[in-house]
Write an enzyme that holds these catalytic residues in place. Sequence first.
Site, PDB file in Angstrom:
ATOM      1  N   ASP A  50       1.879   3.105   5.755  1.00 55.83           N
ATOM      2  CA  ASP A  50       2.100   1.715   5.356  1.00 55.83           C
ATOM      3  C   ASP A  50       3.561   1.336   5.612  1.00 55.83           C
ATOM      4  OD1 ASP A  50       2.363  -0.763   3.851  1.00 55.83           O
ATOM      5  OD2 ASP A  50       0.543  -0.178   2.797  1.00 55.83           O
ATOM      6  N   SER A  91      -0.640  -5.905   3.155  1.00 57.88           N
ATOM      7  CA  SER A  91      -1.463  -4.702   3.283  1.00 57.88           C
ATOM      8  C   SER A  91      -2.933  -4.974   3.018  1.00 57.88           C
ATOM      9  CB  SER A  91      -0.952  -3.611   2.334  1.00 57.88           C
ATOM     10  OG  SER A  91       0.323  -3.179   2.724  1.00 57.88           O
ATOM     11  N   THR A 145      -4.179  -0.987   0.358  1.00 53.99           N
ATOM     12  CA  THR A 145      -4.717  -0.261   1.511  1.00 53.99           C
ATOM     13  C   THR A 145      -5.917   0.608   1.165  1.00 53.99           C
ATOM     14  OG1 THR A 145      -2.539  -0.323   2.563  1.00 53.99           O
ATOM     15  CG2 THR A 145      -4.139   1.260   3.433  1.00 53.99           C
ATOM     16  N   GLU A 260      -3.317   7.387   3.169  1.00 51.61           N
ATOM     17  CA  GLU A 260      -2.207   6.435   3.259  1.00 51.61           C
ATOM     18  C   GLU A 260      -0.905   7.035   2.753  1.00 51.61           C
ATOM     19  OE1 GLU A 260      -0.835   2.019   1.676  1.00 51.61           O
ATOM     20  OE2 GLU A 260      -1.919   3.383   0.349  1.00 51.61           O
ATOM     21  N   ASP A 265       6.486   1.948   3.164  1.00 56.99           N
ATOM     22  CA  ASP A 265       6.579   0.505   2.940  1.00 56.99           C
ATOM     23  C   ASP A 265       7.580   0.179   1.831  1.00 56.99           C
ATOM     24  OD1 ASP A 265       5.474  -2.334   3.043  1.00 56.99           O
ATOM     25  OD2 ASP A 265       4.878  -1.782   1.014  1.00 56.99           O
ATOM     26  N   HIS A 269      10.916  -2.166   1.899  1.00 57.73           N
ATOM     27  CA  HIS A 269      11.199  -3.291   1.010  1.00 57.73           C
ATOM     28  C   HIS A 269      12.567  -3.130   0.333  1.00 57.73           C
ATOM     29  CE1 HIS A 269       7.529  -5.605   1.234  1.00 57.73           C
ATOM     30  NE2 HIS A 269       6.778  -4.531   1.008  1.00 57.73           N
ATOM     31  N   ASP A 307      -0.439  -0.514   8.989  1.00 59.12           N
ATOM     32  CA  ASP A 307      -0.973  -1.860   8.765  1.00 59.12           C
ATOM     33  C   ASP A 307       0.031  -2.927   9.176  1.00 59.12           C
ATOM     34  OD1 ASP A 307       0.735  -1.070   6.767  1.00 59.12           O
ATOM     35  OD2 ASP A 307      -0.546  -1.698   5.100  1.00 59.12           O
ATOM     36  N   HIS A 308       1.328  -2.585   9.137  1.00 59.05           N
ATOM     37  CA  HIS A 308       2.396  -3.510   9.499  1.00 59.05           C
ATOM     38  C   HIS A 308       3.714  -2.768   9.432  1.00 59.05           C
ATOM     39  CE1 HIS A 308       3.502  -3.538   5.285  1.00 59.05           C
ATOM     40  NE2 HIS A 308       2.236  -3.790   4.989  1.00 59.05           N
TER      41      HIS A 308
END
Length: 371
Positions: A50, A91, A145, A260, A265, A269, A307-308
């Site tokens: 993620d 997500s 996710t 995951e 992620d 952030h 996912d990104h």
Amino acid sequence: MNNFYVLNRKKVTALLLFIAVFLSSYAFIDENKKTNKPQEVKNIILLIGDGMGVTQVSGAMTISGDKLNMTNSRHIGLIKTHSFDDYNTDSAAGGTAISSGKKTKNGMIGMSADSNRVKLITEIIRRKKEMSYGVVSTSSVTHATPASFVAHNISRNDYEGIALDFVRNKPDVFIGGGKDNFIKRRDQRDLIRVLENDGYQVVFNMDDLIEADAERVAGLMADGHMPALAENRGDMLSKATGKSIELLNRNRKGFFLMVEGSQIDWGGHANDTQYVLEEMIDFDKAVGVALQFAASDPNTLVLVTSDHETGGMVIQDGELKEKSVSADFGVSGHTGVLVPVFAFGAGADMFTGVYENTGLFDKMIEALKLR
């Protein structure tokens, strides 16, 4: 004269031995060519980092000494990550695109943009092939996710409703945090007791997880999200991946496992380079576990993707000998850049090129011959 004959006899013997070895090797190679048919895909292990973009992979390669498991792939693609209503997916929409082949609005889990349930790959394989499935995460299992492969909800934040979907849809294995969503509920229901009545072995720590031996296993390893690797999470992700494979592989009809690495992620952030890269290395260890299994099972497809991307991470400088990088971030949220797909094993060649994130679902369905 006799010495000359002995010498030549040795040369001839050596030459004949070389020719024999060469011909036997050629025969082996030729026989492999005759039998090297595309392997049927029976199992799929999908690993989602993620927030992982190409820059995160590059940074992890540098600090690992260029020894990532995921980068051993000969079959590499790129996917577009935009959601139905936003250039930058979240997500929930990203996970739903991969699990269902449908673009949806940010915040939606297993739902179409017009708020209708979509068919998830986990539901399709269970119904059409009687395959088993599981999810593993370093967040809560009810987070966006993992939830995208189990639940249907118009809001990713309805954690209690998503937990109820875990009970209803009964994944064979699920491991992560989120225990409170099953017991500290507004409806006062104890979903752990419901799971146990449905035949689940529910465990709350790694020692009990490793010893678990039931047909269905739920590992609720934290009240909320799992701690970060830097907060002594240990090898939870790689061990949980290995245990899930062990349990799911009992089904001779095959299995699907989504793993995951959630907190890549979170590091993005936070614009925290060390956090990102530590979680990347931990995620890659789980990739290594999946690849080790695939090496022993020719009917297994392993996919590693994201996912990104998160944070707009940029590597400004680095030192290969010191295994260090200096990075900066452009944003604190998600970006819309392409993210990688690494494919290994049976059917891997189907996943090259540049395509929409929904294409992952389409290609997995095709690999399983479920068109």
